[in-house]
Design an enzyme around this catalytic site. Sequence first.
Site, PDB file in Angstrom:
ATOM      1  N   ASP A  67      36.041  17.729  -3.979  1.00  0.00           N
ATOM      2  CA  ASP A  67      35.392  17.342  -5.243  1.00  0.00           C
ATOM      3  C   ASP A  67      33.972  17.891  -5.345  1.00  0.00           C
ATOM      4  OD1 ASP A  67      34.316  15.726  -3.259  1.00  0.00           O
ATOM      5  OD2 ASP A  67      35.204  13.879  -4.016  1.00  0.00           O
ATOM      6  N   ASN A 136      35.815   1.124  -2.641  1.00  0.00           N
ATOM      7  CA  ASN A 136      36.898   0.627  -3.495  1.00  0.00           C
ATOM      8  C   ASN A 136      38.198   1.376  -3.220  1.00  0.00           C
ATOM      9  OD1 ASN A 136      36.400   3.105  -4.629  1.00  0.00           O
ATOM     10  ND2 ASN A 136      35.803   2.351  -6.640  1.00  0.00           N
ATOM     11  N   HIS A 138      38.689   4.564  -3.029  1.00  0.00           N
ATOM     12  CA  HIS A 138      38.936   5.857  -3.677  1.00  0.00           C
ATOM     13  C   HIS A 138      39.063   6.957  -2.630  1.00  0.00           C
ATOM     14  CE1 HIS A 138      34.307   6.433  -4.124  1.00  0.00           C
ATOM     15  NE2 HIS A 138      34.702   7.407  -3.342  1.00  0.00           N
ATOM     16  N   GLU A 143      39.311   7.280  -8.588  1.00  0.00           N
ATOM     17  CA  GLU A 143      38.943   5.867  -8.622  1.00  0.00           C
ATOM     18  C   GLU A 143      40.171   4.989  -8.857  1.00  0.00           C
ATOM     19  OE1 GLU A 143      36.080   5.114  -7.674  1.00  0.00           O
ATOM     20  OE2 GLU A 143      34.447   6.145  -8.697  1.00  0.00           O
TER      21      GLU A 143
HETATM   22  C1  GLP Z   1      32.248   9.982  -2.103  1.00  0.00           C
HETATM   23  C2  GLP Z   1      33.207  11.158  -1.922  1.00  0.00           C
HETATM   24  C3  GLP Z   1      34.415  10.758  -1.121  1.00  0.00           C
HETATM   25  C4  GLP Z   1      33.986   9.985   0.111  1.00  0.00           C
HETATM   26  C5  GLP Z   1      33.305   8.706  -0.294  1.00  0.00           C
HETATM   27  C6  GLP Z   1      32.833   7.866   0.884  1.00  0.00           C
HETATM   28  O1  GLP Z   1      32.407   9.281  -3.270  1.00  0.00           O
HETATM   29  N1  GLP Z   1      33.621  11.744  -3.136  1.00  0.00           N
HETATM   30  O2  GLP Z   1      35.150  11.925  -0.773  1.00  0.00           O
HETATM   31  O3  GLP Z   1      35.092   9.706   0.934  1.00  0.00           O
HETATM   32  O4  GLP Z   1      32.179   9.031  -1.077  1.00  0.00           O
HETATM   33  O5  GLP Z   1      31.603   8.314   1.331  1.00  0.00           O
HETATM   34  P1  GLP Z   1      30.882   7.904   2.672  1.00  0.00           P
HETATM   35  O6  GLP Z   1      31.582   8.655   3.755  1.00  0.00           O
HETATM   36  O7  GLP Z   1      29.466   8.340   2.496  1.00  0.00           O
HETATM   37  O8  GLP Z   1      31.028   6.434   2.815  1.00  0.00           O
END
Ligand code: GLP
Length: 245
Positions: A67, A136, A138, A143
């Site tokens: 993404d 959440n 995702h 989402e």
């Molecule tokens: C973002 C990314 C996800 C990631 C998530 C969790 O929103 N788009 O790919 O898994 O955050 O992030 P973190 O590893 O910082 O908790």
Amino acid sequence: MKIIICEDERELDIKAAEEFANHIRRKPDSVLGLATGSTPIGMYKQLVDMHKNEGLDFSRVITFNLDEYVGIPHDHPCSYHAYMDENLFNHVNISRENINIPNGLAESLEEECTNYEEKIKSVGGIDIQVLGIGRNAHIGFNEPGTPFHSITSVVELTPSTREANSRFFDSIDEVPTHAISMGIKTIMQAKKIILLAKGADKADAMYKALYGPITPDVPASVLQLHPNVTVFVDKEAAAKFPTKE
Ligand code: GLP
């Protein structure tokens, strides 16, 4: 689904990197699906060390990131382009032309999404996809509520995701409202998936993802339907898993 509960972050980083590296060694032209966020940083660091100390070769790999935010320049420190350069690409022998990250500045975002999806297909699909998980549940930026048949598209970020990611920006107002994300179907088409989760604030999402009902309300729960998933989780994120008698 294989679940590996690690003592601490370091063990998780090493084990996940080993799994990824083995894949690259077995198939030097692997198509890698890459994730951002704070969770995989340690794994990338281990991969950089393996490149420097053991000659792990990235020269033939092709990468696709999950993404990217819409509307922020690639050199913005919070863009996923900048993140990938800083945490992996600048430190290994990857060919720039083999790197693919959605372009959140494309003139036509719709065309960008279609082309991204096509490009993944044209190289034979993703061999191994790394995923983090949102609080959440995702995956990518898919989402809760995203249909399981979704492909790469422009998505709107929930207030909770914008709030969680605001720690990287100067203020929440600077966090983009939209992103381009591979869809759930795109992710599920990867031949192998490794899911990483660290810390107590992921415990609830991880419990629901692995042991709860399979529902679009918990995007990561779809992974229960994938034939080849390995989960690397630290003790804190595994805190709600059922204990074996
Ligand atoms: C973002 C990314 C996800 C990631 C998530 C969790 O929103 N788009 O790919 O898994 O955050 O992030 P973190 O590893 O910082 O908790």
